[in-house]
Design a protein around this motif. Sequence first.
Motif, short mmCIF file in Angstrom:
data_model
loop_
_atom_site.label_atom_id
_atom_site.label_comp_id
_atom_site.label_asym_id
_atom_site.label_seq_id
_atom_site.Cartn_x
_atom_site.Cartn_y
_atom_site.Cartn_z
N UNK A 22 0.83 -1.21 0.00
CA UNK A 22 0.00 0.00 0.00
C UNK A 22 0.86 1.26 0.00
N UNK A 23 1.90 1.26 0.83
CA UNK A 23 2.80 2.41 0.88
C UNK A 23 3.48 2.61 -0.47
N UNK A 24 3.89 1.52 -1.10
CA UNK A 24 4.53 1.61 -2.42
C UNK A 24 3.60 2.22 -3.45
N UNK A 25 2.34 1.75 -3.48
CA UNK A 25 1.37 2.25 -4.45
C UNK A 25 1.02 3.71 -4.18
N UNK A 26 0.84 4.06 -2.92
CA UNK A 26 0.52 5.45 -2.57
C UNK A 26 1.68 6.38 -2.94
N UNK A 34 2.40 7.31 5.42
CA UNK A 34 3.31 6.81 6.43
C UNK A 34 2.80 5.47 6.94
N UNK A 35 3.72 4.56 7.18
CA UNK A 35 3.38 3.29 7.82
C UNK A 35 3.61 3.45 9.32
N UNK A 86 -1.92 9.96 4.46
CA UNK A 86 -2.62 8.69 4.59
C UNK A 86 -1.77 7.83 5.52
N UNK A 87 -2.34 7.43 6.64
CA UNK A 87 -1.62 6.62 7.62
C UNK A 87 -2.05 5.17 7.46
N UNK A 195 -6.55 -1.49 -7.04
CA UNK A 195 -7.98 -1.24 -6.79
C UNK A 195 -8.24 -0.99 -5.31
N UNK A 196 -7.44 -1.60 -4.46
CA UNK A 196 -7.59 -1.39 -3.02
C UNK A 196 -7.27 0.06 -2.66
#
Length: 202
Positions: A22-26, A34-35, A86-87, A195-196
């Motif tokens: 998710x972090x990679x895609x964002x 941030x993770x 986005x956390x 898509x997520x």
Amino acid sequence: MGKLIVLEGICGSGKTTLSNKLISELTKRDVPCIYNHGAFTYSKIGRSFKEIASDYPIAKRTIYYISDLLQDYYNVIKPHLANDYVIIQDRYIDSIWVYNECIGMIDGQDYAVMEIFDHFQSFGLLPQPDSVIFCYCETKEIIKRLTSKPDSNIHSMYLNQPEFIGMMQTKYTEALSKRQGLIKIDTSEHYNVTSLVDRILL
């Protein structure tokens, strides 16, 4: 205002792997993100207590978890939300609720703590997540993954009591069904991260 995206699920369910994706895609989309691993990770008291937590009774562990979660909110979550991040949050409220309820079922005790979190949230001390992603994985796959991971007290508990895994999965399903923005993913199968991300950014 940013978004708080919470990943919930038991150890070995793929939360960390999904978080990285998710972090990679964002990041590819130039979305500030941030993770956040959450409680028992960043504060001195949290890290030190994590090393010895399994030696303490569940009531004391829960008090420490809640205390550390509150400081994590004020030190990490709140400022990043204010800065439109986005956390991606690895566990939040439901994990401690589910774990306590399941341990209580085994011990024949009432360890429910959801009322405490409801109280905190009613006063704005902890925000409601914008989305909750439930990382579900079949028990046999969980066992396979945990067997390949470094040994820990919690991993040993799951491996020695595989019925506890099923109990946790059932309780997670019950707990998370009440959450707004719930997304359930079978992490033992292929899933589409693109898509997520589209869904969580809506």
